[in-house]
Design a protein around this motif. Structure first.
Motif, PDB file in Angstrom:
ATOM      1  N   VAL A 108      11.567 -84.413  47.554  1.00 40.08           N
ATOM      2  CA  VAL A 108      11.243 -85.759  46.916  1.00 40.08           C
ATOM      3  C   VAL A 108      10.907 -86.132  45.340  1.00 40.08           C
ATOM      4  O   VAL A 108      11.193 -87.014  45.511  1.00 40.08           O
ATOM      5  CB  VAL A 108       9.598 -85.872  47.682  1.00 40.08           C
ATOM      6  CG1 VAL A 108       9.970 -85.516  49.218  1.00 40.08           C
ATOM      7  CG2 VAL A 108       8.288 -84.509  46.855  1.00 40.08           C
ATOM      8  N   CYS A 109      10.866 -84.946  44.162  1.00 42.49           N
ATOM      9  CA  CYS A 109      10.777 -85.420  42.931  1.00 42.49           C
ATOM     10  C   CYS A 109      11.765 -85.371  42.876  1.00 42.49           C
ATOM     11  O   CYS A 109      11.647 -86.153  41.795  1.00 42.49           O
ATOM     12  CB  CYS A 109       9.802 -84.774  42.290  1.00 42.49           C
ATOM     13  SG  CYS A 109      10.312 -83.059  41.606  1.00 42.49           S
ATOM     14  N   LEU A 110      12.596 -84.754  42.947  1.00 42.97           N
ATOM     15  CA  LEU A 110      14.636 -84.963  42.088  1.00 42.97           C
ATOM     16  C   LEU A 110      14.528 -84.382  41.052  1.00 42.97           C
ATOM     17  O   LEU A 110      15.199 -84.850  40.233  1.00 42.97           O
ATOM     18  CB  LEU A 110      14.809 -86.649  42.489  1.00 42.97           C
ATOM     19  CG  LEU A 110      14.803 -87.217  43.670  1.00 42.97           C
ATOM     20  CD1 LEU A 110      16.031 -86.854  44.564  1.00 42.97           C
ATOM     21  CD2 LEU A 110      14.243 -87.292  44.375  1.00 42.97           C
ATOM     22  N   GLU A 111      13.098 -83.627  40.046  1.00 42.63           N
ATOM     23  CA  GLU A 111      13.733 -83.280  38.934  1.00 42.63           C
ATOM     24  C   GLU A 111      14.124 -82.085  38.686  1.00 42.63           C
ATOM     25  O   GLU A 111      14.374 -81.389  37.514  1.00 42.63           O
ATOM     26  CB  GLU A 111      12.084 -82.287  38.622  1.00 42.63           C
ATOM     27  CG  GLU A 111      10.985 -84.744  38.572  1.00 42.63           C
ATOM     28  CD  GLU A 111      11.063 -84.293  37.443  1.00 42.63           C
ATOM     29  OE1 GLU A 111      12.049 -84.642  35.753  1.00 42.63           O
ATOM     30  OE2 GLU A 111       9.732 -85.227  36.307  1.00 42.63           O
ATOM     31  N   CYS A 112      14.527 -81.508  39.906  1.00 44.56           N
ATOM     32  CA  CYS A 112      15.367 -79.642  40.083  1.00 44.56           C
ATOM     33  C   CYS A 112      16.510 -80.641  40.022  1.00 44.56           C
ATOM     34  O   CYS A 112      17.205 -79.179  40.715  1.00 44.56           O
ATOM     35  CB  CYS A 112      14.744 -79.592  41.291  1.00 44.56           C
ATOM     36  SG  CYS A 112      15.454 -79.706  42.908  1.00 44.56           S
ATOM     37  N   GLU A 113      17.118 -81.375  40.128  1.00 42.56           N
ATOM     38  CA  GLU A 113      18.717 -81.871  40.257  1.00 42.56           C
ATOM     39  C   GLU A 113      19.600 -81.300  39.196  1.00 42.56           C
ATOM     40  O   GLU A 113      19.525 -81.365  38.420  1.00 42.56           O
ATOM     41  CB  GLU A 113      18.982 -83.562  40.086  1.00 42.56           C
ATOM     42  CG  GLU A 113      18.685 -83.891  41.504  1.00 42.56           C
ATOM     43  CD  GLU A 113      19.009 -86.062  41.341  1.00 42.56           C
ATOM     44  OE1 GLU A 113      18.575 -86.254  42.479  1.00 42.56           O
ATOM     45  OE2 GLU A 113      19.582 -86.368  40.582  1.00 42.56           O
ATOM     46  N   VAL A 114      20.429 -80.216  39.867  1.00 38.63           N
ATOM     47  CA  VAL A 114      21.919 -79.515  39.326  1.00 38.63           C
ATOM     48  C   VAL A 114      22.800 -80.265  39.250  1.00 38.63           C
ATOM     49  O   VAL A 114      23.052 -81.111  41.043  1.00 38.63           O
ATOM     50  CB  VAL A 114      21.319 -78.257  39.416  1.00 38.63           C
ATOM     51  CG1 VAL A 114      19.843 -77.906  38.750  1.00 38.63           C
ATOM     52  CG2 VAL A 114      22.004 -78.050  40.710  1.00 38.63           C
ATOM     53  N   THR A 115      23.926 -79.521  39.338  1.00 36.41           N
ATOM     54  CA  THR A 115      25.315 -80.087  39.670  1.00 36.41           C
ATOM     55  C   THR A 115      26.164 -78.451  40.191  1.00 36.41           C
ATOM     56  O   THR A 115      25.555 -77.769  39.523  1.00 36.41           O
ATOM     57  CB  THR A 115      26.068 -80.726  38.293  1.00 36.41           C
ATOM     58  OG1 THR A 115      26.074 -81.731  37.853  1.00 36.41           O
ATOM     59  CG2 THR A 115      27.917 -80.782  39.204  1.00 36.41           C
ATOM     60  N   VAL A 116      26.288 -78.566  40.918  1.00 35.84           N
ATOM     61  CA  VAL A 116      26.881 -77.730  42.040  1.00 35.84           C
ATOM     62  C   VAL A 116      28.473 -77.645  43.084  1.00 35.84           C
ATOM     63  O   VAL A 116      29.089 -78.851  43.645  1.00 35.84           O
ATOM     64  CB  VAL A 116      25.928 -77.512  44.087  1.00 35.84           C
ATOM     65  CG1 VAL A 116      26.342 -76.620  44.773  1.00 35.84           C
ATOM     66  CG2 VAL A 116      24.179 -77.229  43.284  1.00 35.84           C
ATOM     67  N   ASP A 117      28.988 -77.303  42.677  1.00 39.26           N
ATOM     68  CA  ASP A 117      30.426 -76.996  42.766  1.00 39.26           C
ATOM     69  C   ASP A 117      30.900 -78.367  41.993  1.00 39.26           C
ATOM     70  O   ASP A 117      31.827 -78.600  42.912  1.00 39.26           O
ATOM     71  CB  ASP A 117      30.617 -76.642  44.366  1.00 39.26           C
ATOM     72  CG  ASP A 117      30.337 -75.017  44.304  1.00 39.26           C
ATOM     73  OD1 ASP A 117      29.861 -74.347  43.482  1.00 39.26           O
ATOM     74  OD2 ASP A 117      30.259 -75.027  45.742  1.00 39.26           O
ATOM     75  N   GLY A 118      30.482 -79.087  41.561  1.00 36.98           N
ATOM     76  CA  GLY A 118      31.642 -80.020  40.837  1.00 36.98           C
ATOM     77  C   GLY A 118      30.294 -81.108  41.604  1.00 36.98           C
ATOM     78  O   GLY A 118      30.825 -82.104  40.439  1.00 36.98           O
ATOM     79  N   ARG A 119      29.616 -81.087  42.310  1.00 40.55           N
ATOM     80  CA  ARG A 119      28.666 -82.837  42.712  1.00 40.55           C
ATOM     81  C   ARG A 119      27.727 -82.457  41.870  1.00 40.55           C
ATOM     82  O   ARG A 119      26.715 -80.953  42.385  1.00 40.55           O
ATOM     83  CB  ARG A 119      28.670 -82.050  44.182  1.00 40.55           C
ATOM     84  CG  ARG A 119      28.409 -83.429  44.919  1.00 40.55           C
ATOM     85  CD  ARG A 119      28.471 -82.533  47.047  1.00 40.55           C
ATOM     86  NE  ARG A 119      27.997 -81.540  47.301  1.00 40.55           N
ATOM     87  CZ  ARG A 119      26.917 -81.533  47.642  1.00 40.55           C
ATOM     88  NH1 ARG A 119      26.314 -82.195  48.221  1.00 40.55           N
ATOM     89  NH2 ARG A 119      26.293 -79.722  48.346  1.00 40.55           N
ATOM     90  N   PRO A 120      27.103 -84.321  41.279  1.00 39.91           N
ATOM     91  CA  PRO A 120      26.329 -83.960  41.168  1.00 39.91           C
ATOM     92  C   PRO A 120      24.949 -83.837  41.634  1.00 39.91           C
ATOM     93  O   PRO A 120      25.290 -84.650  42.821  1.00 39.91           O
ATOM     94  CB  PRO A 120      26.800 -85.463  39.786  1.00 39.91           C
ATOM     95  CG  PRO A 120      27.626 -86.202  40.769  1.00 39.91           C
ATOM     96  CD  PRO A 120      28.380 -84.700  41.456  1.00 39.91           C
ATOM     97  N   ALA A 121      23.720 -84.569  41.000  1.00 41.84           N
ATOM     98  CA  ALA A 121      22.779 -84.137  41.710  1.00 41.84           C
ATOM     99  C   ALA A 121      22.069 -83.681  42.652  1.00 41.84           C
ATOM    100  O   ALA A 121      22.161 -84.593  44.014  1.00 41.84           O
ATOM    101  CB  ALA A 121      22.416 -86.740  41.451  1.00 41.84           C
ATOM    102  N   VAL A 122      22.971 -82.806  43.057  1.00 42.61           N
ATOM    103  CA  VAL A 122      21.608 -81.442  43.855  1.00 42.61           C
ATOM    104  C   VAL A 122      20.451 -81.081  43.902  1.00 42.61           C
ATOM    105  O   VAL A 122      20.384 -80.387  43.112  1.00 42.61           O
ATOM    106  CB  VAL A 122      23.376 -80.358  43.838  1.00 42.61           C
ATOM    107  CG1 VAL A 122      22.882 -79.450  45.797  1.00 42.61           C
ATOM    108  CG2 VAL A 122      24.459 -81.253  44.135  1.00 42.61           C
ATOM    109  N   ARG A 123      20.074 -81.277  44.581  1.00 37.96           N
ATOM    110  CA  ARG A 123      18.604 -81.342  44.760  1.00 37.96           C
ATOM    111  C   ARG A 123      18.552 -79.211  45.045  1.00 37.96           C
ATOM    112  O   ARG A 123      18.506 -78.819  45.948  1.00 37.96           O
ATOM    113  CB  ARG A 123      17.372 -81.423  45.728  1.00 37.96           C
ATOM    114  CG  ARG A 123      16.822 -83.206  45.061  1.00 37.96           C
ATOM    115  CD  ARG A 123      16.595 -84.189  46.758  1.00 37.96           C
ATOM    116  NE  ARG A 123      17.687 -84.064  47.419  1.00 37.96           N
ATOM    117  CZ  ARG A 123      17.124 -84.481  49.196  1.00 37.96           C
ATOM    118  NH1 ARG A 123      15.678 -84.408  49.615  1.00 37.96           N
ATOM    119  NH2 ARG A 123      18.544 -84.951  49.444  1.00 37.96           N
ATOM    120  N   ALA A 124      18.263 -78.629  43.867  1.00 37.75           N
ATOM    121  CA  ALA A 124      18.108 -77.018  43.697  1.00 37.75           C
ATOM    122  C   ALA A 124      17.264 -76.688  44.786  1.00 37.75           C
ATOM    123  O   ALA A 124      17.512 -75.058  45.014  1.00 37.75           O
ATOM    124  CB  ALA A 124      18.137 -76.773  42.430  1.00 37.75           C
ATOM    125  N   CYS A 125      16.217 -77.030  44.824  1.00 34.23           N
ATOM    126  CA  CYS A 125      14.949 -76.723  45.880  1.00 34.23           C
ATOM    127  C   CYS A 125      15.124 -76.480  47.305  1.00 34.23           C
ATOM    128  O   CYS A 125      14.316 -75.945  47.887  1.00 34.23           O
ATOM    129  CB  CYS A 125      13.597 -77.245  45.444  1.00 34.23           C
ATOM    130  SG  CYS A 125      13.733 -78.838  46.282  1.00 34.23           S
TER     131      CYS A 125
END
Ligand SMILES: Cc1cc2nc3c(=O)[nH]c(=O)nc-3n(C[C@H](O)[C@H](O)[C@H](O)COP(=O)(O)OP(=O)(O)OC[C@H]3O[C@@H](n4cnc5c(N)ncnc54)[C@H](O)[C@@H]3O)c2cc1C
Ligand code: FES
Lengths: 466, 92
Positions: B56-73
């Motif tokens: 819910v907080c979106l603070e953990c967003e990373v890029t995964v396999d080129g896809r941006p804004a993936v929530r790592a949690c």
């Protein structure tokens, strides 16, 4: 990159695969309905039954094996489980659900019945330094402990509510030194209001076993204590705890690289709101909740709301609410549901509700506590961590004409307009607007979660074609 | 209660190879490597790490396999996954 839209139809769509959604899907599936169970997490389980994949469980252990058994039964009865599916909007007729699949691919789900089981999230109250890496919610700590992660060398656990105790124990189990547990209220000093809870000894025994474990590890449990500040450069290094009733009195300064702070749970009712359900306020916490009739019936004839999304009451209640709603849906379809099992569910729900009422009286009223803590925030505290809006900015904006209105405050400061959509700062925003209550509203805004623009655009194009 | 160790999955974190316990979240993978700086906050330019652990907080967003804004949690690691934390360092 345009991906084709997948359209799925079913007799019932359940959003949220926590205890409530799983229980509802199971009963509907067992009765032979075609059921889709959507959840944005990588695997079913929700918050309570969340666990890592089977390989990791074999290695680090399963702290709640009942979850895996329930999930297996749900799969076995033919329910189609769609993990990694985020529901971010609804179609104009408020029947179709708009979702983004695992790769952001557009999915539309159309079903005769919708069961909203979107659960709850943790209540945050901002404080100086809460945006530092290493400052987390107790829920994050519990999930990472369940995944076998040792979060840091030493931790402070703070906030309010019974959940702080098992989280402190989970950290200890992973080899993290717990320097202190700080509870804002005074629940662990018996008061007359608390005595009623003695009729429910099982839950009290559970709490007592946590306090005993903390005592064995020499963990101090401070009451009437709150976090004044977390400091550090790239990560939290020091945590200052103060008396809640006398904030100038420092209770302790701890060198910690993990700080868990949470004030209980808030219902995640935005999807229910988006579907057009009439909303009210939770009498205990002031949080927005859908107005519900028997068995989770909402004001929208095809929508039931179950579990924590209907009001925070704990996992056992969530399971029962899920079952009750399923029975209700089946009865409406002319299926016979054993009157005995329906009555048993109702009776157990009532008894759990009595216990919840008693426990919640042990802890401070979350809205009032939020208002109190927000009023004492230093001016440069980041209240909205997404948009970088400070307490002082909000206080000045609230003094302007019309400023005490939350939408106006958001418009003039951008507070609460970032990616989390004020889920983290909402109650504090509400408290800082002057006349606010600290309860906080979460206006349901589309998309409920940021989704790739291409997904939204593609759906729009698709909608125009048909 | 330690059990048999499962074979690791190989991922890259900011281009560097890492071996991760299968079935864990991307957030857990980064934290196990001692990484708390998941992204740079575009407003303040400071490091941010995971906060809510439940999407819910979106603070953990990373890029995964080129896809941006993936929530790592809420995303799990997969063999060969590439995880990138540099999003937010430059403007969109
Ligand atoms: C870390 C943690 C630990 C907890 N521990 C306890 C405990 O020990 N005892 C207790 O009684 N209670 C506990 N709770 C409270 C807990 O929320 C409930 O008891 C229980 O999980 C509620 O079940 P639920 O099915 O209503 O919701 P949840 O379990 O929260 O499940 C809701 C699900 O809906 C999904 N979802 C939400 N919105 C969307 C969307 N838009 N699209 C797709 N999917 C969506 C979420 O990903 C989630 O999986 C805990 C909560 C947390 C966060
Ligand atoms: S930590 Fe909050 S969304 Fe992942």
């Amino acid at each position: 990159m345009t991906q084709p839209t997948t359209i799925r139809t079913a007799d019932a769509a359940v959003v949220g695969a926590g205890p409530a959604g799983l229980a509802a899907a199971l009963e509907l599936g067992l009765a032979g309905l075609r059921v889709l169970l959507l959840d944005e997490q990588s695997a079913p389980g929700g918050q309570y039954y969340r666990s890592p994949g089977p390989e990791a469980v074999r290695e680090v252990g399963d702290h709640r094996p009942a979850g895996a058994r329930l999930i297996a039964r749900v799969r076995a009865c033919g329910v189609r489980v769609l993990s990694g599916h985020t529901v971010w909007g609804v179609e104009d007729d408020r029947r179709g659900l708009l979702a983004a699949g695992p790769d952001g691919d557009p999915v539309i789900v159309r079903a005769d019945r919708i069961v909203v089981a979107t659960g709850a999230y943790e209540r945050s109250v901002p404080f100086p330094g809460w945006q530092l890496p290493g400052v987390v919610t107790p829920g994050l700590a519990q999930h990472m402990c369940a995944e076998g992660v040792r979060l840091g060398r030493s931790a402070v656990v703070a906030g309010s509510g019974p959940f702080l105790l098992p989280v402190a124990c989970a950290l200890l189990e992973r080899g993290v030194r717990v320097l202190a547990v700080a509870e804002a209220g005074r629940p662990y000093t018996p008061r007359p209001a608390a005595l009623g809870a003695l009729r429910f000894p099982a839950r009290l025994v559970e709490l007592a076993s946590y306090t005993a474990r903390l005592a064995r590890h020499g963990v101090r449990l401070h009451q009437d204590t709150v976090v004044a500040e977390a400091s550090g450069r790239e990560r939290v290094r020091e945590v200052t705890l103060v008396r809640r009733s006398d904030p100038r009195r420092v209770v302790g300064r701890h060198g910690a690289d993990v700080l868990c702070v949470g004030y209980g749970f808030r219902p995640q009712s935005d999807l229910a709101q988006l579907l057009g359900c009439d909303m009210g306020r939770d009498p205990a916490t002031g949080d927005p909740v859908p107005l519900l009739g028997a068995a989770g019936r909402s004001s929208v004839p095809w929508v039931h709301v179950v579990g924590e999304a209907a009001g925070v009451a704990g996992a056992p209640t969530a399971l029962l609410r899920g079952r009750a709603a399923a029975f209700d849906i089946l009865a409406a379809r002319g299926r016979t549901v054993g009157r005995r099992s329906r009555r048993a569910v109702t009776a157990r729900l009532a008894s759990l509700a009595r216990f919840n009422g008693l426990t919640s009286r042990l802890y401070p009223d979350p809205a009032r506590l939020t208002a109190e803590l927000a009023a004492g925030l230093p001016g440069d505290t980041l209240v909205c961590r997404c948009e970088g809006v400070t307490a002082d900015t909000l206080r000045s904006a609230a003094c302007l004409p019309g400023g005490s209105d939350v939408p106006a405050l958001k418009g003039s400061t951008r507070a609460g307009m970032g990616p989390c959509q004020s889920r983290e700062c909402g109650p504090a925003l509400d408290a800082l607007r002057g006349r606010g209550t600290g309860a906080g509203a979460v206006p349901a805004r589309v998309p409920l979660r940021p989704v790739p623009l291409s997904t939204v655009l593609h759906l729009r194009a698709f909608g125009e074609e048909t | 209660m330690r059990k048999r160790t499962a074979p690791r999955v190989s991922v890259t974190i900011d281009g560097r190879p890492a071996r991760i316990r299968p079935g864990t979240s991307v957030a857990a993978a980064l934290l196990e490597q001692g990484r708390w700086d998941f992204r740079t906050d575009p407003v303040s330019g400071t490091a941010r790490g995971p906060y809510c652990g439940m999407g819910v907080c979106l603070e953990c967003e990373v890029t995964v396999d080129g896809r941006p804004a993936v929530r790592a949690c809420i995303e799990r690691v997969r063999e060969g996954m590439s995880i990138d934390t540099s999003a937010g360092e430059v403007g969109p």
